[in-house]
Design a protein around this motif. Structure first.
Motif, PDB file in Angstrom:
ATOM      1  N   VAL A 139       0.838  -1.191   0.000  1.00  0.00           N
ATOM      2  CA  VAL A 139       0.000   0.000   0.000  1.00  0.00           C
ATOM      3  C   VAL A 139       0.879   1.249   0.000  1.00  0.00           C
ATOM      4  O   VAL A 139       1.813   1.368   0.782  1.00  0.00           O
ATOM      5  N   GLY A 140       0.598   2.154  -0.930  1.00  0.00           N
ATOM      6  CA  GLY A 140       1.326   3.406  -1.006  1.00  0.00           C
ATOM      7  C   GLY A 140       2.605   3.371  -1.817  1.00  0.00           C
ATOM      8  O   GLY A 140       3.266   4.396  -1.959  1.00  0.00           O
ATOM      9  N   LEU A 141       2.955   2.213  -2.351  1.00  0.00           N
ATOM     10  CA  LEU A 141       4.167   2.158  -3.171  1.00  0.00           C
ATOM     11  C   LEU A 141       3.926   2.824  -4.520  1.00  0.00           C
ATOM     12  O   LEU A 141       2.812   2.828  -5.040  1.00  0.00           O
ATOM     13  N   PRO A 142       4.982   3.353  -5.118  1.00  0.00           N
ATOM     14  CA  PRO A 142       4.856   3.926  -6.464  1.00  0.00           C
ATOM     15  C   PRO A 142       4.706   2.805  -7.493  1.00  0.00           C
ATOM     16  O   PRO A 142       4.858   1.620  -7.166  1.00  0.00           O
ATOM     17  N   PRO A 143       4.434   3.155  -8.739  1.00  0.00           N
ATOM     18  CA  PRO A 143       4.324   2.130  -9.787  1.00  0.00           C
ATOM     19  C   PRO A 143       5.591   1.263  -9.862  1.00  0.00           C
ATOM     20  O   PRO A 143       6.695   1.733  -9.582  1.00  0.00           O
ATOM     21  N   LEU A 144       5.389   0.018 -10.249  1.00  0.00           N
ATOM     22  CA  LEU A 144       6.494  -0.939 -10.364  1.00  0.00           C
ATOM     23  C   LEU A 144       6.620  -1.438 -11.796  1.00  0.00           C
ATOM     24  O   LEU A 144       5.616  -1.681 -12.466  1.00  0.00           O
ATOM     25  N   CYS A 145       7.836  -1.613 -12.229  1.00  0.00           N
ATOM     26  CA  CYS A 145       8.143  -2.269 -13.498  1.00  0.00           C
ATOM     27  C   CYS A 145       8.951  -3.514 -13.147  1.00  0.00           C
ATOM     28  O   CYS A 145      10.032  -3.420 -12.561  1.00  0.00           O
ATOM     29  N   ILE A 146       8.420  -4.663 -13.486  1.00  0.00           N
ATOM     30  CA  ILE A 146       9.074  -5.931 -13.176  1.00  0.00           C
ATOM     31  C   ILE A 146       9.424  -6.627 -14.485  1.00  0.00           C
ATOM     32  O   ILE A 146       8.561  -6.795 -15.349  1.00  0.00           O
ATOM     33  N   VAL A 196      -1.330  -1.017  -6.403  1.00  0.00           N
ATOM     34  CA  VAL A 196      -0.120  -0.515  -7.053  1.00  0.00           C
ATOM     35  C   VAL A 196      -0.209  -0.789  -8.555  1.00  0.00           C
ATOM     36  O   VAL A 196      -0.581  -1.887  -8.972  1.00  0.00           O
ATOM     37  N   CYS A 197       0.135   0.201  -9.349  1.00  0.00           N
ATOM     38  CA  CYS A 197       0.198   0.026 -10.805  1.00  0.00           C
ATOM     39  C   CYS A 197       1.461  -0.783 -11.118  1.00  0.00           C
ATOM     40  O   CYS A 197       2.566  -0.366 -10.772  1.00  0.00           O
ATOM     41  N   VAL A 198       1.284  -1.927 -11.745  1.00  0.00           N
ATOM     42  CA  VAL A 198       2.416  -2.814 -12.052  1.00  0.00           C
ATOM     43  C   VAL A 198       2.436  -3.100 -13.547  1.00  0.00           C
ATOM     44  O   VAL A 198       1.429  -3.469 -14.138  1.00  0.00           O
ATOM     45  N   VAL A 199       3.595  -2.910 -14.144  1.00  0.00           N
ATOM     46  CA  VAL A 199       3.831  -3.313 -15.522  1.00  0.00           C
ATOM     47  C   VAL A 199       4.802  -4.484 -15.458  1.00  0.00           C
ATOM     48  O   VAL A 199       5.863  -4.394 -14.835  1.00  0.00           O
ATOM     49  N   LEU A 200       4.411  -5.575 -16.082  1.00  0.00           N
ATOM     50  CA  LEU A 200       5.192  -6.810 -16.020  1.00  0.00           C
ATOM     51  C   LEU A 200       5.657  -7.174 -17.424  1.00  0.00           C
ATOM     52  O   LEU A 200       4.846  -7.346 -18.329  1.00  0.00           O
ATOM     53  N   GLY A 201       6.975  -7.285 -17.588  1.00  0.00           N
ATOM     54  CA  GLY A 201       7.558  -7.732 -18.851  1.00  0.00           C
ATOM     55  C   GLY A 201       8.109  -9.133 -18.653  1.00  0.00           C
ATOM     56  O   GLY A 201       8.936  -9.353 -17.772  1.00  0.00           O
ATOM     57  N   VAL A 202       7.626 -10.071 -19.460  1.00  0.00           N
ATOM     58  CA  VAL A 202       8.036 -11.469 -19.314  1.00  0.00           C
ATOM     59  C   VAL A 202       8.673 -11.949 -20.612  1.00  0.00           C
ATOM     60  O   VAL A 202       8.094 -11.794 -21.687  1.00  0.00           O
ATOM     61  N   TRP A 203       9.855 -12.508 -20.489  1.00  0.00           N
ATOM     62  CA  TRP A 203      10.571 -13.097 -21.636  1.00  0.00           C
ATOM     63  C   TRP A 203      10.703 -14.593 -21.416  1.00  0.00           C
ATOM     64  O   TRP A 203      10.633 -15.080 -20.295  1.00  0.00           O
ATOM     65  N   LYS A 204      10.932 -15.315 -22.478  1.00  0.00           N
ATOM     66  CA  LYS A 204      11.126 -16.769 -22.400  1.00  0.00           C
ATOM     67  C   LYS A 204      12.611 -17.107 -22.551  1.00  0.00           C
ATOM     68  O   LYS A 204      13.347 -16.399 -23.231  1.00  0.00           O
TER      69      LYS A 204
END
Length: 112
Positions: free
Chosen positions: A43-50, A74-82
């Protein structure tokens, strides 16, 4: 984590052989879970890019972290590679996928 060591060239069985005894010395599973960032409040964390690979040692923890953060607003953007190893973005001078992941992070930074 043990399931991914067959694919992860960085966190492999040798690393697990050294790392698991270290973790065991830090207390039992419940004690480690109690201090893990994955199980704390987001709670209260800024956006995350994982950025993560489906075939690296911390894939499950990364997905758990993303889902928990999202569930707490929290707004999370998730980038997944194989088929990439742990910390694969560091190999951007050698692997096109690593370069793509760095570009992904840079684009995220530009938009936040």
């Amino acid at each position: 984590m043990k399931d991914y060591v067959a694919h992860d060239l960085i966190v492999n069985t040798a690393v697990l052989g050294l790392g698991l005894p270290y973790l065991d010395a830090q207390g039992n599973h419940e004690q480690r879970v109690a201090i893990s960032p994955v199980y704390q409040s987001f709670v209260g964390l800024p956006p995350l890019c994982i950025v993560v690979s489906e075939h690296e040692a911390v894939y499950d923890q990364s997905i758990l972290l993303a889902n928990k953060a999202r569930s707490e607003g929290v707004c999370v953007v998730l980038g997944v590679w194989k088929y990439m190893c742990h910390v694969f973005p560091l190999l951007c001078a050698f692997l096109p996928e690593s370069r793509q992941s760095v570009d992904f992070m840079c684009d995220w930074i530009k938009n936040h």
